[in-house]
Design a protein around this motif. Structure first.
Motif, PDB file in Angstrom:
ATOM      1  N   VAL A 180     -21.189 -18.720  30.776  1.00 46.34           N
ATOM      2  CA  VAL A 180     -22.386 -19.175  31.476  1.00 46.34           C
ATOM      3  C   VAL A 180     -22.289 -20.694  31.543  1.00 46.34           C
ATOM      4  N   TYR A 181     -22.017 -21.210  32.727  1.00 46.05           N
ATOM      5  CA  TYR A 181     -21.873 -22.647  32.930  1.00 46.05           C
ATOM      6  C   TYR A 181     -23.218 -23.254  33.332  1.00 46.05           C
ATOM      7  N   VAL A 182     -23.565 -24.366  32.711  1.00 38.73           N
ATOM      8  CA  VAL A 182     -24.775 -25.104  33.067  1.00 38.73           C
ATOM      9  C   VAL A 182     -24.356 -26.477  33.591  1.00 38.73           C
ATOM     10  N   LEU A 183     -24.723 -26.757  34.835  1.00 41.27           N
ATOM     11  CA  LEU A 183     -24.395 -28.042  35.463  1.00 41.27           C
ATOM     12  C   LEU A 183     -25.703 -28.747  35.809  1.00 41.27           C
ATOM     13  N   PRO A 184     -26.198 -29.593  34.900  1.00 42.67           N
ATOM     14  CA  PRO A 184     -27.538 -30.188  35.054  1.00 42.67           C
ATOM     15  C   PRO A 184     -27.709 -31.015  36.321  1.00 42.67           C
ATOM     16  N   ASP A 185     -26.737 -31.845  36.649  1.00 36.00           N
ATOM     17  CA  ASP A 185     -26.895 -32.743  37.799  1.00 36.00           C
ATOM     18  C   ASP A 185     -26.873 -31.995  39.121  1.00 36.00           C
ATOM     19  N   GLN A 186     -26.277 -30.822  39.130  1.00 34.32           N
ATOM     20  CA  GLN A 186     -26.154 -30.037  40.371  1.00 34.32           C
ATOM     21  C   GLN A 186     -27.227 -28.949  40.489  1.00 34.32           C
ATOM     22  N   ASP A 187     -28.116 -28.858  39.465  1.00 39.28           N
ATOM     23  CA  ASP A 187     -29.163 -27.826  39.464  1.00 39.28           C
ATOM     24  C   ASP A 187     -28.538 -26.441  39.624  1.00 39.28           C
ATOM     25  N   LEU A 188     -27.491 -26.211  38.843  1.00 39.45           N
ATOM     26  CA  LEU A 188     -26.627 -25.059  39.062  1.00 39.45           C
ATOM     27  C   LEU A 188     -26.304 -24.332  37.765  1.00 39.45           C
ATOM     28  N   VAL A 189     -26.369 -23.005  37.816  1.00 42.17           N
ATOM     29  CA  VAL A 189     -25.897 -22.141  36.728  1.00 42.17           C
ATOM     30  C   VAL A 189     -24.905 -21.157  37.334  1.00 42.17           C
ATOM     31  N   ILE A 190     -23.758 -21.016  36.695  1.00 37.94           N
ATOM     32  CA  ILE A 190     -22.734 -20.100  37.186  1.00 37.94           C
ATOM     33  C   ILE A 190     -22.359 -19.138  36.062  1.00 37.94           C
ATOM     34  N   VAL A 191     -22.486 -17.865  36.337  1.00 37.84           N
ATOM     35  CA  VAL A 191     -22.105 -16.828  35.375  1.00 37.84           C
ATOM     36  C   VAL A 191     -20.818 -16.185  35.865  1.00 37.84           C
ATOM     37  N   ARG A 192     -19.827 -16.136  34.998  1.00 36.97           N
ATOM     38  CA  ARG A 192     -18.612 -15.382  35.323  1.00 36.97           C
ATOM     39  C   ARG A 192     -18.255 -14.499  34.139  1.00 36.97           C
ATOM     40  N   MET A 193     -18.240 -13.206  34.367  1.00 36.76           N
ATOM     41  CA  MET A 193     -17.800 -12.244  33.361  1.00 36.76           C
ATOM     42  C   MET A 193     -16.377 -11.866  33.734  1.00 36.76           C
ATOM     43  N   ALA A 194     -15.436 -12.470  33.028  1.00 35.06           N
ATOM     44  CA  ALA A 194     -14.038 -12.409  33.447  1.00 35.06           C
ATOM     45  C   ALA A 194     -13.206 -11.511  32.541  1.00 35.06           C
ATOM     46  N   LEU A 195     -11.969 -11.340  32.950  1.00 37.14           N
ATOM     47  CA  LEU A 195     -10.978 -10.627  32.149  1.00 37.14           C
ATOM     48  C   LEU A 195      -9.835 -11.551  31.757  1.00 37.14           C
ATOM     49  N   SER A 196      -9.965 -12.824  32.127  1.00 37.99           N
ATOM     50  CA  SER A 196      -8.996 -13.844  31.715  1.00 37.99           C
ATOM     51  C   SER A 196      -9.634 -15.204  31.918  1.00 37.99           C
ATOM     52  N   TRP A 197      -9.088 -16.226  31.268  1.00 38.20           N
ATOM     53  CA  TRP A 197      -9.601 -17.584  31.403  1.00 38.20           C
ATOM     54  C   TRP A 197      -8.944 -18.327  32.572  1.00 38.20           C
ATOM     55  N   MET A 198      -8.212 -17.629  33.377  1.00 40.29           N
ATOM     56  CA  MET A 198      -7.453 -18.259  34.456  1.00 40.29           C
ATOM     57  C   MET A 198      -8.368 -18.846  35.525  1.00 40.29           C
TER      58      MET A 198
END
Length: 439
Positions: A406-424
Protein backbone atom coordinates in the motif's frame (compact mmCIF):
# COMPACT_ATOMS: atom_id res chain seq x y z
CA UNK A 1 25.34 -60.22 -5.60
CA UNK A 2 27.24 -59.02 -2.50
CA UNK A 3 28.12 -55.79 -4.28
CA UNK A 4 24.45 -55.27 -5.14
CA UNK A 5 23.42 -55.81 -1.51
CA UNK A 6 26.08 -53.36 -0.34
CA UNK A 7 24.81 -50.76 -2.80
CA UNK A 8 21.26 -51.22 -1.51
CA UNK A 9 22.45 -50.87 2.08
CA UNK A 10 24.36 -47.69 1.23
CA UNK A 11 21.32 -46.27 -0.57
CA UNK A 12 19.07 -47.17 2.35
CA UNK A 13 21.40 -45.47 4.82
CA UNK A 14 21.62 -42.45 2.54
CA UNK A 15 17.82 -42.17 2.41
CA UNK A 16 17.59 -42.46 6.19
CA UNK A 17 20.19 -39.69 6.61
CA UNK A 18 18.43 -37.41 4.12
CA UNK A 19 15.12 -37.87 5.94
CA UNK A 20 16.77 -37.39 9.35
CA UNK A 21 18.48 -34.13 8.46
CA UNK A 22 15.50 -32.71 6.53
CA UNK A 23 12.73 -33.81 8.88
CA UNK A 24 12.57 -30.44 10.69
CA UNK A 25 12.20 -28.72 7.31
CA UNK A 26 9.28 -31.03 6.50
CA UNK A 27 7.57 -29.64 9.59
CA UNK A 28 7.84 -26.13 8.17
CA UNK A 29 6.88 -27.26 4.65
CA UNK A 30 3.73 -29.10 5.70
CA UNK A 31 2.96 -26.41 8.28
CA UNK A 32 3.06 -23.65 5.68
CA UNK A 33 0.90 -25.65 3.32
CA UNK A 34 -1.70 -26.53 5.96
CA UNK A 35 -1.93 -22.98 7.30
CA UNK A 36 -2.07 -21.37 3.86
CA UNK A 37 -4.64 -23.89 2.64
CA UNK A 38 -6.88 -23.40 5.65
CA UNK A 39 -6.80 -19.61 5.41
CA UNK A 40 -7.26 -19.54 1.65
CA UNK A 41 -10.30 -21.84 1.84
CA UNK A 42 -11.97 -20.78 5.10
CA UNK A 43 -10.98 -17.09 5.34
CA UNK A 44 -10.70 -16.08 1.69
CA UNK A 45 -13.40 -18.52 0.45
CA UNK A 46 -11.29 -20.04 -2.33
CA UNK A 47 -11.48 -23.68 -3.37
CA UNK A 48 -8.83 -26.25 -2.51
CA UNK A 49 -8.11 -26.73 -6.21
CA UNK A 50 -7.64 -22.99 -6.77
CA UNK A 51 -5.44 -22.76 -3.67
CA UNK A 52 -3.16 -25.59 -4.77
CA UNK A 53 -2.94 -24.09 -8.24
CA UNK A 54 -2.28 -20.46 -7.25
CA UNK A 55 -1.08 -20.33 -3.61
CA UNK A 56 0.75 -23.58 -2.90
CA UNK A 57 2.20 -23.99 -6.38
CA UNK A 58 5.82 -23.06 -5.66
CA UNK A 59 8.74 -25.20 -4.57
CA UNK A 60 9.07 -26.83 -2.10
CA UNK A 61 5.52 -26.20 -0.80
CA UNK A 62 4.03 -27.89 -3.87
CA UNK A 63 5.56 -31.16 -2.66
CA UNK A 64 3.01 -31.32 0.16
CA UNK A 65 -0.41 -32.90 -0.41
CA UNK A 66 -3.41 -31.02 1.00
CA UNK A 67 -6.87 -32.09 2.14
CA UNK A 68 -9.77 -30.17 3.68
CA UNK A 69 -12.75 -31.08 5.84
CA UNK A 70 -15.37 -28.44 5.00
CA UNK A 71 -17.67 -29.49 7.84
CA UNK A 72 -15.05 -29.25 10.59
CA UNK A 73 -13.17 -26.47 8.75
CA UNK A 74 -9.83 -28.22 8.98
CA UNK A 75 -6.97 -28.43 6.51
CA UNK A 76 -4.38 -31.20 6.61
CA UNK A 77 -1.09 -31.23 4.73
CA UNK A 78 1.43 -34.03 4.47
CA UNK A 79 5.02 -33.92 3.30
CA UNK A 80 5.74 -37.20 1.51
CA UNK A 81 3.56 -38.96 4.06
CA UNK A 82 6.36 -38.51 6.60
CA UNK A 83 5.00 -35.56 8.52
CA UNK A 84 1.45 -34.22 8.70
CA UNK A 85 0.29 -30.84 10.00
CA UNK A 86 -3.23 -29.64 10.66
CA UNK A 87 -4.72 -26.14 10.65
CA UNK A 88 -8.15 -25.28 12.04
CA UNK A 89 -10.53 -22.37 11.46
CA UNK A 90 -11.78 -20.37 14.46
CA UNK A 91 -14.57 -17.86 13.86
CA UNK A 92 -13.27 -14.30 14.08
CA UNK A 93 -9.65 -15.41 14.52
CA UNK A 94 -8.93 -16.98 11.15
CA UNK A 95 -6.91 -20.19 11.03
CA UNK A 96 -4.09 -21.56 13.14
CA UNK A 97 -1.76 -24.55 13.09
CA UNK A 98 -2.44 -27.03 15.87
CA UNK A 99 0.29 -28.48 18.06
CA UNK A 100 -1.75 -30.99 20.04
CA UNK A 101 -5.04 -32.85 19.62
CA UNK A 102 -6.60 -30.70 22.36
CA UNK A 103 -6.09 -27.58 20.24
CA UNK A 104 -8.80 -28.80 17.88
CA UNK A 105 -11.54 -28.60 20.52
CA UNK A 106 -10.26 -25.82 22.78
CA UNK A 107 -12.59 -22.90 23.56
CA UNK A 108 -11.59 -19.38 22.60
CA UNK A 109 -12.74 -15.78 22.62
CA UNK A 110 -13.43 -13.95 19.36
CA UNK A 111 -13.59 -10.23 18.58
CA UNK A 112 -16.86 -8.34 18.41
CA UNK A 113 -17.31 -6.63 15.05
CA UNK A 114 -19.14 -3.49 13.94
CA UNK A 115 -21.78 -3.77 11.22
CA UNK A 116 -20.52 -2.61 7.81
CA UNK A 117 -21.84 0.61 6.31
CA UNK A 118 -23.14 -0.49 2.92
CA UNK A 119 -24.98 2.76 2.23
CA UNK A 120 -22.24 5.41 2.26
CA UNK A 121 -20.19 5.50 -0.97
CA UNK A 122 -16.57 4.32 -1.00
CA UNK A 123 -14.17 5.13 0.60
CA UNK A 124 -16.10 6.09 3.75
CA UNK A 125 -18.54 3.24 3.27
CA UNK A 126 -18.84 0.16 1.09
CA UNK A 127 -21.41 1.37 -1.46
CA UNK A 128 -20.45 2.25 -5.03
CA UNK A 129 -18.39 5.41 -5.25
CA UNK A 130 -19.68 8.60 -6.82
CA UNK A 131 -17.47 8.62 -9.88
CA UNK A 132 -15.60 11.75 -10.83
CA UNK A 133 -13.77 12.18 -14.11
CA UNK A 134 -10.51 14.07 -13.61
CA UNK A 135 -9.42 16.10 -16.62
CA UNK A 136 -5.78 15.86 -15.54
CA UNK A 137 -5.76 12.04 -15.65
CA UNK A 138 -4.80 10.20 -18.82
CA UNK A 139 -6.98 7.15 -18.24
CA UNK A 140 -5.68 5.31 -21.30
CA UNK A 141 -2.08 5.62 -20.15
CA UNK A 142 -3.08 4.77 -16.57
CA UNK A 143 -4.94 1.61 -17.55
CA UNK A 144 -2.07 0.52 -19.79
CA UNK A 145 0.33 0.93 -16.87
CA UNK A 146 -1.93 -1.08 -14.56
CA UNK A 147 -2.37 -3.81 -17.16
CA UNK A 148 1.41 -4.06 -17.58
CA UNK A 149 1.83 -5.59 -14.11
CA UNK A 150 -0.62 -8.41 -14.76
CA UNK A 151 0.07 -11.73 -16.39
CA UNK A 152 1.72 -14.91 -15.19
CA UNK A 153 3.10 -14.58 -11.64
CA UNK A 154 2.80 -10.80 -11.52
CA UNK A 155 -0.24 -9.34 -9.72
CA UNK A 156 -3.57 -10.31 -8.24
CA UNK A 157 -5.00 -6.84 -7.78
CA UNK A 158 -4.25 -3.16 -8.32
CA UNK A 159 -6.33 -0.27 -7.01
CA UNK A 160 -5.30 3.34 -7.71
CA UNK A 161 -7.03 5.98 -5.54
CA UNK A 162 -6.67 9.67 -6.41
CA UNK A 163 -8.39 12.38 -4.36
CA UNK A 164 -10.45 9.66 -2.63
CA UNK A 165 -11.63 8.25 -5.97
CA UNK A 166 -10.72 4.88 -7.45
CA UNK A 167 -9.41 5.88 -10.87
CA UNK A 168 -8.08 2.46 -11.88
CA UNK A 169 -8.81 -1.06 -10.66
CA UNK A 170 -7.90 -4.45 -12.06
CA UNK A 171 -7.94 -8.06 -10.83
CA UNK A 172 -6.35 -11.27 -12.00
CA UNK A 173 -8.52 -14.20 -13.07
CA UNK A 174 -10.24 -15.71 -10.04
CA UNK A 175 -10.14 -12.48 -8.01
CA UNK A 176 -12.47 -9.48 -7.71
CA UNK A 177 -13.20 -6.49 -5.48
CA UNK A 178 -14.59 -8.77 -2.76
CA UNK A 179 -11.58 -11.12 -2.64
CA UNK A 180 -9.70 -11.15 0.64
CA UNK A 181 -5.94 -11.23 0.05
CA UNK A 182 -3.26 -11.86 2.67
CA UNK A 183 -1.15 -8.79 3.35
CA UNK A 184 1.67 -10.73 5.03
CA UNK A 185 3.98 -8.15 6.62
CA UNK A 186 1.61 -5.29 5.84
CA UNK A 187 0.06 -6.55 9.09
CA UNK A 188 3.03 -4.92 10.83
CA UNK A 189 1.81 -1.53 9.62
CA UNK A 190 -1.67 -2.26 10.99
CA UNK A 191 -0.12 -3.10 14.36
CA UNK A 192 2.01 0.07 14.32
CA UNK A 193 -1.13 2.10 13.69
CA UNK A 194 -2.77 0.54 16.75
CA UNK A 195 0.05 2.10 18.78
CA UNK A 196 -0.64 5.43 17.11
CA UNK A 197 -4.31 5.15 18.09
CA UNK A 198 -3.45 4.16 21.67
CA UNK A 199 -1.02 7.07 22.04
CA UNK A 200 -3.63 9.48 20.65
CA UNK A 201 -6.05 8.17 23.29
CA UNK A 202 -3.39 8.60 26.02
CA UNK A 203 -3.34 4.87 26.74
CA UNK A 204 0.46 4.75 26.41
CA UNK A 205 3.51 6.65 25.19
CA UNK A 206 5.83 5.07 22.68
CA UNK A 207 8.77 6.73 24.43
CA UNK A 208 8.04 4.58 27.50
CA UNK A 209 10.28 1.64 28.30
CA UNK A 210 8.84 -1.63 26.98
CA UNK A 211 6.73 -3.19 29.77
CA UNK A 212 8.49 -6.56 29.76
CA UNK A 213 9.02 -8.00 33.25
CA UNK A 214 11.73 -10.45 32.18
CA UNK A 215 13.95 -7.58 30.97
CA UNK A 216 14.08 -5.64 34.20
CA UNK A 217 17.28 -7.20 35.54
CA UNK A 218 19.48 -6.62 32.50
CA UNK A 219 20.28 -4.02 29.86
CA UNK A 220 17.13 -4.86 27.89
CA UNK A 221 15.17 -2.83 30.44
CA UNK A 222 16.29 0.28 28.52
CA UNK A 223 14.53 -0.77 25.28
CA UNK A 224 11.60 1.52 24.54
CA UNK A 225 8.41 0.83 22.62
CA UNK A 226 9.80 3.29 20.08
CA UNK A 227 12.93 1.14 19.62
CA UNK A 228 10.74 -1.90 18.99
CA UNK A 229 8.51 -0.08 16.51
CA UNK A 230 11.61 0.95 14.57
CA UNK A 231 13.09 -2.59 14.86
CA UNK A 232 16.14 -0.95 16.35
CA UNK A 233 16.26 -2.64 19.75
CA UNK A 234 19.54 -4.50 19.30
CA UNK A 235 17.86 -7.82 20.10
CA UNK A 236 19.02 -10.99 18.38
CA UNK A 237 16.74 -12.33 15.64
CA UNK A 238 17.14 -14.47 12.52
CA UNK A 239 14.57 -13.59 9.83
CA UNK A 240 15.33 -16.39 7.36
CA UNK A 241 12.56 -18.24 5.53
CA UNK A 242 14.77 -20.69 3.67
CA UNK A 243 15.97 -22.51 6.77
CA UNK A 244 14.89 -23.45 10.28
CA UNK A 245 15.19 -19.99 11.80
CA UNK A 246 13.66 -17.82 14.50
CA UNK A 247 11.02 -16.61 12.05
CA UNK A 248 9.96 -20.03 10.75
CA UNK A 249 10.05 -21.61 14.20
CA UNK A 250 7.83 -18.84 15.54
CA UNK A 251 5.26 -19.00 12.76
CA UNK A 252 4.97 -22.77 12.51
CA UNK A 253 5.89 -24.22 15.90
CA UNK A 254 5.09 -21.68 18.64
CA UNK A 255 1.90 -21.54 20.69
CA UNK A 256 2.41 -17.94 21.86
CA UNK A 257 4.22 -15.94 19.19
CA UNK A 258 4.57 -12.86 21.40
CA UNK A 259 7.22 -14.57 23.57
CA UNK A 260 9.98 -15.64 21.20
CA UNK A 261 11.58 -12.23 20.69
CA UNK A 262 11.21 -11.49 24.40
CA UNK A 263 13.56 -14.35 25.21
CA UNK A 264 16.33 -13.19 22.87
CA UNK A 265 19.50 -11.48 24.19
CA UNK A 266 20.94 -8.16 23.11
CA UNK A 267 23.51 -8.64 20.37
CA UNK A 268 23.63 -5.02 19.22
CA UNK A 269 23.25 -1.53 20.60
CA UNK A 270 19.85 -0.14 21.45
CA UNK A 271 18.78 2.45 18.83
CA UNK A 272 21.82 1.72 16.70
CA UNK A 273 21.32 -1.82 15.39
CA UNK A 274 18.46 -2.02 12.92
CA UNK A 275 17.42 -5.62 12.30
CA UNK A 276 14.20 -6.62 10.56
CA UNK A 277 12.32 -8.91 12.93
CA UNK A 278 8.85 -10.43 12.72
CA UNK A 279 9.39 -11.53 16.30
CA UNK A 280 9.52 -7.89 17.35
CA UNK A 281 6.15 -7.20 15.70
CA UNK A 282 4.56 -10.06 17.61
CA UNK A 283 6.22 -8.92 20.84
CA UNK A 284 4.53 -5.56 20.22
CA UNK A 285 1.20 -7.35 19.82
CA UNK A 286 1.84 -8.78 23.28
CA UNK A 287 2.54 -5.29 24.62
CA UNK A 288 -0.83 -4.15 23.27
CA UNK A 289 -2.39 -7.09 25.12
CA UNK A 290 -0.71 -5.97 28.37
CA UNK A 291 -2.55 -2.65 28.22
CA UNK A 292 -5.96 -4.26 28.70
CA UNK A 293 -7.49 -5.92 31.75
CA UNK A 294 -9.15 -8.67 29.72
CA UNK A 295 -8.36 -10.58 26.57
CA UNK A 296 -11.75 -9.69 25.12
CA UNK A 297 -10.89 -5.97 25.34
CA UNK A 298 -7.63 -6.63 23.50
CA UNK A 299 -9.37 -8.57 20.73
CA UNK A 300 -12.07 -5.94 20.28
CA UNK A 301 -9.84 -2.87 20.37
CA UNK A 302 -8.02 -3.42 17.07
CA UNK A 303 -11.35 -3.51 15.25
CA UNK A 304 -13.47 -1.05 17.24
CA UNK A 305 -10.89 1.73 17.38
CA UNK A 306 -9.18 1.25 14.02
CA UNK A 307 -10.14 -1.44 11.50
CA UNK A 308 -13.94 -1.33 11.61
CA UNK A 309 -13.90 2.37 12.48
CA UNK A 310 -12.50 3.16 9.02
CA UNK A 311 -14.71 0.56 7.33
CA UNK A 312 -12.11 -2.14 6.70
CA UNK A 313 -14.89 -4.59 7.42
CA UNK A 314 -13.46 -7.38 5.30
CA UNK A 315 -10.28 -7.57 7.37
CA UNK A 316 -9.55 -10.66 9.43
CA UNK A 317 -6.62 -10.59 11.84
CA UNK A 318 -5.49 -14.14 12.52
CA UNK A 319 -4.41 -15.13 16.01
CA UNK A 320 -1.99 -17.71 17.42
CA UNK A 321 -3.01 -20.58 19.69
CA UNK A 322 -2.69 -18.30 22.72
CA UNK A 323 -5.21 -15.92 21.15
CA UNK A 324 -2.76 -13.12 20.31
CA UNK A 325 -2.96 -11.42 16.93
CA UNK A 326 -0.05 -12.47 14.71
CA UNK A 327 0.98 -8.88 14.01
CA UNK A 328 3.94 -9.92 11.89
CA UNK A 329 2.10 -11.66 9.11
CA UNK A 330 -1.57 -12.58 9.12
CA UNK A 331 -4.08 -9.88 8.10
CA UNK A 332 -6.51 -10.58 5.26
CA UNK A 333 -8.60 -7.90 3.53
CA UNK A 334 -9.92 -6.86 0.14
CA UNK A 335 -7.68 -4.56 -1.94
CA UNK A 336 -10.25 -1.78 -1.55
CA UNK A 337 -10.06 -2.09 2.22
CA UNK A 338 -6.26 -2.03 2.09
CA UNK A 339 -6.79 1.17 0.12
CA UNK A 340 -8.81 2.65 3.00
CA UNK A 341 -5.83 2.02 5.26
CA UNK A 342 -3.62 4.02 2.91
CA UNK A 343 -6.18 6.83 2.78
CA UNK A 344 -6.18 7.08 6.57
CA UNK A 345 -2.48 7.94 6.35
CA UNK A 346 -2.93 10.17 3.34
CA UNK A 347 -5.40 12.20 5.43
CA UNK A 348 -3.04 12.38 8.41
CA UNK A 349 -5.14 10.14 10.63
CA UNK A 350 -8.41 11.93 9.95
CA UNK A 351 -11.25 9.71 8.79
CA UNK A 352 -14.29 11.53 7.50
CA UNK A 353 -13.90 14.25 10.14
CA UNK A 354 -12.80 12.05 13.05
CA UNK A 355 -9.17 12.01 14.17
CA UNK A 356 -8.16 8.36 14.59
CA UNK A 357 -4.54 9.14 15.44
CA UNK A 358 -2.55 12.36 15.74
CA UNK A 359 -1.31 14.07 12.58
CA UNK A 360 2.30 13.86 13.76
CA UNK A 361 2.03 10.04 13.83
CA UNK A 362 2.36 10.08 10.02
CA UNK A 363 5.66 11.95 10.32
CA UNK A 364 6.76 9.49 13.00
CA UNK A 365 6.17 6.30 10.99
CA UNK A 366 7.78 7.84 7.89
CA UNK A 367 10.94 9.09 9.64
CA UNK A 368 13.97 6.87 8.86
CA UNK A 369 15.17 4.55 11.60
CA UNK A 370 18.84 5.10 12.54
CA UNK A 371 21.09 2.58 10.73
CA UNK A 372 18.33 1.49 8.31
CA UNK A 373 19.89 3.47 5.43
CA UNK A 374 16.70 5.44 4.99
CA UNK A 375 14.64 2.38 4.13
CA UNK A 376 12.57 1.87 7.29
CA UNK A 377 10.38 3.88 9.65
CA UNK A 378 8.08 2.52 12.33
CA UNK A 379 6.81 -0.72 10.75
CA UNK A 380 6.56 1.08 7.39
CA UNK A 381 9.03 1.12 4.51
CA UNK A 382 10.39 4.34 3.03
CA UNK A 383 11.81 5.82 -0.15
CA UNK A 384 13.79 8.44 1.78
CA UNK A 385 17.05 7.77 -0.08
CA UNK A 386 15.36 7.48 -3.46
CA UNK A 387 15.69 3.72 -3.76
CA UNK A 388 12.88 3.95 -6.29
CA UNK A 389 14.51 6.67 -8.32
CA UNK A 390 11.44 7.84 -10.24
CA UNK A 391 9.19 8.11 -7.19
CA UNK A 392 8.97 10.97 -4.63
CA UNK A 393 11.27 10.49 -1.66
CA UNK A 394 8.48 11.17 0.82
CA UNK A 395 6.47 8.19 -0.39
CA UNK A 396 6.09 5.51 2.28
CA UNK A 397 4.41 2.12 2.18
CA UNK A 398 3.23 -1.00 3.94
CA UNK A 399 5.05 -3.98 2.49
CA UNK A 400 4.36 -7.71 2.56
CA UNK A 401 5.91 -10.89 1.18
CA UNK A 402 6.03 -11.14 -2.64
CA UNK A 403 5.07 -7.49 -3.08
CA UNK A 404 1.84 -6.84 -1.20
CA UNK A 405 2.00 -3.08 -0.92
CA UNK A 406 0.00 0.00 0.00
CA UNK A 407 1.83 3.07 -1.28
CA UNK A 408 1.05 6.50 0.18
CA UNK A 409 2.14 9.51 -1.89
CA UNK A 410 1.20 12.62 0.14
CA UNK A 411 2.13 15.30 -2.39
CA UNK A 412 0.20 13.58 -5.18
CA UNK A 413 -2.95 12.90 -3.09
CA UNK A 414 -2.52 9.30 -4.16
CA UNK A 415 -2.80 5.81 -2.68
CA UNK A 416 -1.80 2.79 -4.75
CA UNK A 417 -2.55 -0.78 -3.70
CA UNK A 418 -0.78 -3.63 -5.44
CA UNK A 419 -1.27 -7.22 -4.34
CA UNK A 420 1.57 -8.84 -6.23
CA UNK A 421 3.27 -12.17 -6.70
CA UNK A 422 6.73 -10.62 -7.06
CA UNK A 423 8.53 -7.37 -6.23
CA UNK A 424 9.39 -6.84 -9.89
CA UNK A 425 8.80 -3.60 -11.82
CA UNK A 426 7.82 -1.48 -8.81
CA UNK A 427 9.69 1.68 -9.83
CA UNK A 428 8.56 1.38 -13.45
CA UNK A 429 4.96 0.72 -12.39
CA UNK A 430 4.79 3.68 -10.00
CA UNK A 431 6.52 5.95 -12.51
CA UNK A 432 3.86 5.02 -15.07
CA UNK A 433 0.99 5.77 -12.69
CA UNK A 434 2.49 9.15 -11.81
CA UNK A 435 3.05 9.98 -15.46
CA UNK A 436 -0.65 9.41 -16.17
CA UNK A 437 -1.66 12.09 -13.66
CA UNK A 438 -0.75 15.67 -14.49
CA UNK A 439 0.15 17.71 -11.40
Amino acid sequence: MKIFKRILIVLFIAIILVVFFNYPKLNILSGYSAKNTASSVFVANRTLEFTDKTDNNFSPVNLASDEIDTNKKVATSSAFGLLTRKAIYRKGLGTVLTLTKKDETATYLSPKRIQPDNITPYPYGNAAQKDTIFTNVDYTKLNETVASVFGKNKSRAVVVIYKDQIIAEKYAEGFNKDSKILGWSMTKSIMSTVFGVMQHQNKLKITDKAPIDSWQNDERKNITIHNLLQMNSGLEWDENYDEISDATTMLFLERDMTKMQENKPLTGKINASWNYSSGTSNLLSGIVRSQFATHQEYLDYWYADLIDKIGMNSMVLEADLAGNYVASSYAWATPRDWGKFGLLYLHNGNWNGQQIFAKDWVKYVSTPTPTSNGTYGAQFWLNAEGQMKDVPKNMFFADGYQGQRVYVLPDQDLVIVRMALSWMEENKFLKGVLAAIEH
